[in-house]
Design a protein around this motif. Structure first.
Motif, PDB file in Angstrom:
ATOM      1  N   MET A   6      49.335  20.112  68.103  1.00  6.74           N
ATOM      2  CA  MET A   6      50.165  20.309  69.285  1.00  6.74           C
ATOM      3  C   MET A   6      51.375  21.179  68.971  1.00  6.74           C
ATOM      4  SD  MET A   6      50.548  19.790  72.458  1.00  6.74           S
ATOM      5  CE  MET A   6      49.387  18.536  72.829  1.00  6.74           C
ATOM      6  N   ILE A   7      51.689  21.354  67.664  1.00  5.50           N
ATOM      7  CA  ILE A   7      52.877  22.131  67.299  1.00  5.50           C
ATOM      8  C   ILE A   7      52.688  23.608  67.609  1.00  5.50           C
ATOM      9  CG2 ILE A   7      52.180  22.513  64.921  1.00  5.50           C
ATOM     10  CD1 ILE A   7      55.714  21.723  66.091  1.00  5.50           C
ATOM     11  N   TRP A   8      51.468  24.054  67.800  1.00 14.23           N
ATOM     12  CA  TRP A   8      51.223  25.473  68.029  1.00 14.23           C
ATOM     13  C   TRP A   8      51.784  25.953  69.349  1.00 14.23           C
ATOM     14  CZ3 TRP A   8      48.464  26.820  72.292  1.00 14.23           C
ATOM     15  CH2 TRP A   8      47.737  25.812  72.910  1.00 14.23           C
ATOM     16  N   LEU A   9      51.854  25.111  70.355  1.00 15.95           N
ATOM     17  CA  LEU A   9      52.285  25.554  71.684  1.00 15.95           C
ATOM     18  C   LEU A   9      53.737  26.037  71.693  1.00 15.95           C
ATOM     19  CD1 LEU A   9      51.472  25.918  74.599  1.00 15.95           C
ATOM     20  CD2 LEU A   9      52.126  23.561  75.012  1.00 15.95           C
ATOM     21  N   PRO A  10      54.704  25.289  71.152  1.00 18.13           N
ATOM     22  CA  PRO A  10      56.071  25.817  71.134  1.00 18.13           C
ATOM     23  C   PRO A  10      56.211  27.062  70.274  1.00 18.13           C
ATOM     24  CG  PRO A  10      56.065  23.476  70.617  1.00 18.13           C
ATOM     25  CD  PRO A  10      54.664  23.914  70.673  1.00 18.13           C
ATOM     26  N   VAL A  11      55.456  27.136  69.174  1.00 20.54           N
ATOM     27  CA  VAL A  11      55.538  28.311  68.297  1.00 20.54           C
ATOM     28  C   VAL A  11      55.000  29.547  69.015  1.00 20.54           C
ATOM     29  CG1 VAL A  11      54.697  29.290  66.129  1.00 20.54           C
ATOM     30  CG2 VAL A  11      55.434  26.917  66.206  1.00 20.54           C
ATOM     31  N   VAL A  12      53.893  29.400  69.703  1.00 22.22           N
ATOM     32  CA  VAL A  12      53.334  30.520  70.467  1.00 22.22           C
ATOM     33  C   VAL A  12      54.295  30.928  71.580  1.00 22.22           C
ATOM     34  CG1 VAL A  12      51.476  31.177  72.046  1.00 22.22           C
ATOM     35  CG2 VAL A  12      50.942  30.016  69.912  1.00 22.22           C
ATOM     36  N   GLY A  13      54.860  29.974  72.275  1.00 22.71           N
ATOM     37  CA  GLY A  13      55.822  30.280  73.336  1.00 22.71           C
ATOM     38  C   GLY A  13      57.046  30.996  72.803  1.00 22.71           C
ATOM     39  N   LEU A  14      57.542  30.556  71.658  1.00 28.24           N
ATOM     40  CA  LEU A  14      58.708  31.208  71.057  1.00 28.24           C
ATOM     41  C   LEU A  14      58.370  32.637  70.626  1.00 28.24           C
ATOM     42  CD1 LEU A  14      61.634  30.637  70.252  1.00 28.24           C
ATOM     43  CD2 LEU A  14      60.789  29.943  68.018  1.00 28.24           C
ATOM     44  N   ALA A  15      57.203  32.825  70.034  1.00 28.81           N
ATOM     45  CA  ALA A  15      56.789  34.171  69.612  1.00 28.81           C
ATOM     46  C   ALA A  15      56.617  35.089  70.820  1.00 28.81           C
ATOM     47  CB  ALA A  15      55.495  34.086  68.811  1.00 28.81           C
ATOM     48  N   LEU A  16      56.010  34.587  71.877  1.00 27.28           N
ATOM     49  CA  LEU A  16      55.861  35.392  73.098  1.00 27.28           C
ATOM     50  C   LEU A  16      57.220  35.740  73.698  1.00 27.28           C
ATOM     51  CD1 LEU A  16      52.798  33.770  74.878  1.00 27.28           C
ATOM     52  CD2 LEU A  16      52.951  36.047  73.885  1.00 27.28           C
ATOM     53  N   GLY A  17      58.128  34.797  73.673  1.00 17.90           N
ATOM     54  CA  GLY A  17      59.466  35.053  74.203  1.00 17.90           C
ATOM     55  C   GLY A  17      60.179  36.161  73.449  1.00 17.90           C
ATOM     56  N   PHE A  18      60.083  36.143  72.107  1.00 19.61           N
ATOM     57  CA  PHE A  18      60.708  37.213  71.313  1.00 19.61           C
ATOM     58  C   PHE A  18      60.025  38.551  71.557  1.00 19.61           C
ATOM     59  CE2 PHE A  18      62.482  33.830  68.492  1.00 19.61           C
ATOM     60  CZ  PHE A  18      63.798  34.172  68.694  1.00 19.61           C
ATOM     61  N   MET A  19      58.702  38.533  71.696  1.00 25.39           N
ATOM     62  CA  MET A  19      57.987  39.791  71.938  1.00 25.39           C
ATOM     63  C   MET A  19      58.392  40.394  73.279  1.00 25.39           C
ATOM     64  SD  MET A  19      54.238  38.790  70.356  1.00 25.39           S
ATOM     65  CE  MET A  19      53.402  39.783  71.514  1.00 25.39           C
ATOM     66  N   VAL A  20      58.524  39.567  74.301  1.00 22.65           N
ATOM     67  CA  VAL A  20      58.928  40.072  75.618  1.00 22.65           C
ATOM     68  C   VAL A  20      60.375  40.543  75.580  1.00 22.65           C
ATOM     69  CG1 VAL A  20      59.383  39.369  78.001  1.00 22.65           C
ATOM     70  CG2 VAL A  20      57.239  38.723  76.896  1.00 22.65           C
ATOM     71  N   TYR A  21      61.217  39.824  74.830  1.00 21.88           N
ATOM     72  CA  TYR A  21      62.633  40.185  74.769  1.00 21.88           C
ATOM     73  C   TYR A  21      62.828  41.562  74.137  1.00 21.88           C
ATOM     74  CZ  TYR A  21      67.553  40.049  73.561  1.00 21.88           C
ATOM     75  OH  TYR A  21      68.881  40.354  73.438  1.00 21.88           O
ATOM     76  N   TRP A  22      62.096  41.860  73.081  1.00 25.74           N
ATOM     77  CA  TRP A  22      62.266  43.138  72.382  1.00 25.74           C
ATOM     78  C   TRP A  22      61.359  44.243  72.901  1.00 25.74           C
ATOM     79  CZ3 TRP A  22      62.814  39.315  68.094  1.00 25.74           C
ATOM     80  CH2 TRP A  22      64.150  39.142  67.772  1.00 25.74           C
ATOM     81  N   ALA A  23      60.489  43.926  73.841  1.00 26.25           N
ATOM     82  CA  ALA A  23      59.609  44.960  74.396  1.00 26.25           C
ATOM     83  C   ALA A  23      60.441  45.908  75.269  1.00 26.25           C
ATOM     84  CB  ALA A  23      58.517  44.304  75.224  1.00 26.25           C
ATOM     85  N   PRO A  24      60.100  47.188  75.272  1.00 23.68           N
ATOM     86  CA  PRO A  24      60.876  48.147  76.068  1.00 23.68           C
ATOM     87  C   PRO A  24      60.505  48.086  77.552  1.00 23.68           C
ATOM     88  CG  PRO A  24      59.118  49.259  74.917  1.00 23.68           C
ATOM     89  CD  PRO A  24      59.062  47.823  74.475  1.00 23.68           C
ATOM     90  N   ILE A  25      60.732  46.948  78.137  1.00 20.36           N
ATOM     91  CA  ILE A  25      60.410  46.755  79.552  1.00 20.36           C
ATOM     92  C   ILE A  25      61.699  46.785  80.359  1.00 20.36           C
ATOM     93  CG2 ILE A  25      59.453  45.169  81.253  1.00 20.36           C
ATOM     94  CD1 ILE A  25      57.705  44.024  79.010  1.00 20.36           C
ATOM     95  N   ARG A  26      61.748  47.609  81.381  1.00 18.51           N
ATOM     96  CA  ARG A  26      62.903  47.665  82.283  1.00 18.51           C
ATOM     97  C   ARG A  26      62.494  47.069  83.621  1.00 18.51           C
ATOM     98  NH1 ARG A  26      67.422  47.767  79.970  1.00 18.51           N
ATOM     99  NH2 ARG A  26      68.197  49.739  79.259  1.00 18.51           N
ATOM    100  N   VAL A  27      63.252  46.092  84.073  1.00 16.41           N
ATOM    101  CA  VAL A  27      62.988  45.465  85.358  1.00 16.41           C
ATOM    102  C   VAL A  27      64.011  46.005  86.347  1.00 16.41           C
ATOM    103  CG1 VAL A  27      62.883  43.288  86.591  1.00 16.41           C
ATOM    104  CG2 VAL A  27      62.115  43.403  84.224  1.00 16.41           C
ATOM    105  N   PRO A  28      63.563  46.509  87.488  1.00 15.83           N
ATOM    106  CA  PRO A  28      64.519  47.003  88.484  1.00 15.83           C
ATOM    107  C   PRO A  28      65.478  45.898  88.932  1.00 15.83           C
ATOM    108  CG  PRO A  28      62.277  47.633  89.051  1.00 15.83           C
ATOM    109  CD  PRO A  28      62.182  46.690  87.892  1.00 15.83           C
ATOM    110  N   SER A  29      66.684  46.305  89.221  1.00 15.37           N
ATOM    111  CA  SER A  29      67.706  45.320  89.597  1.00 15.37           C
ATOM    112  C   SER A  29      67.382  44.611  90.908  1.00 15.37           C
ATOM    113  CB  SER A  29      69.077  45.987  89.688  1.00 15.37           C
ATOM    114  OG  SER A  29      69.060  46.978  90.689  1.00 15.37           O
ATOM    115  N   ASP A  30      66.511  45.192  91.720  1.00 18.65           N
ATOM    116  CA  ASP A  30      66.119  44.526  92.962  1.00 18.65           C
ATOM    117  C   ASP A  30      65.361  43.228  92.698  1.00 18.65           C
ATOM    118  OD1 ASP A  30      67.246  46.609  94.345  1.00 18.65           O
ATOM    119  OD2 ASP A  30      65.338  47.674  94.640  1.00 18.65           O
TER     120      ASP A  30
END
Length: 118
Positions: free
Chosen positions: A1-25
């Motif tokens: 069961m420990i894999w779920l938080p680790v995967v979520g944390l890794a996905l969160g860091f990947m999304v945070y550092w990805a060059p994705i721009r979200v429009p302010s709208d």
């Protein structure tokens, strides 16, 4: 069961550092979706403490709550009703309620452990 938080944390860091721009709208929708996600996370922590945690219920609730919150905010914008603020109040209340119950559980456990030691 420990894999779920680790995967979520890794996905969160990947999304945070990805060059994705979200429009302010989209900022109100994303902020409400984030709040709904936090509500699910604190609800999951609370369920884990109470021994009622199920990963399938948590994942489906996390996805559905975030999508529903963003969808309701969008619908409210389209029809001219300020659903966004009502959802922020309700989700904020739930986050604080879950956090207070988690804090109360940990304080109770700490107090019981101190009594056992003395």
């Amino acid at each position: 069961m420990i894999w779920l938080p680790v995967v979520g944390l890794a996905l969160g860091f990947m999304v945070y550092w990805a060059p994705i721009r979200v429009p302010s709208d989209f900022a109100p929708y994303l902020s409400l979706a984030t709040l709904a996600g936090l509500d699910s996370v604190f609800g999951g922590i609370r369920a884990g403490i109470e021994g009622k945690f199920h990963d399938d219920i948590f994942i489906s609730g996390f996805v559905m709550n975030t999508l529903l919150a963003a969808g309701l905010a969008y619908l409210g914008d389209q029809i001219g009703v300020d659903i966004y603020m009502a959802a922020v109040v309700v989700l904020g209340w739930r986050v604080f309620l879950n956090l207070s119950l988690i804090r109360r559980y940990w304080l109770t456990q700490t107090s019981m452990n101190r009594k056992k030691e003395s």
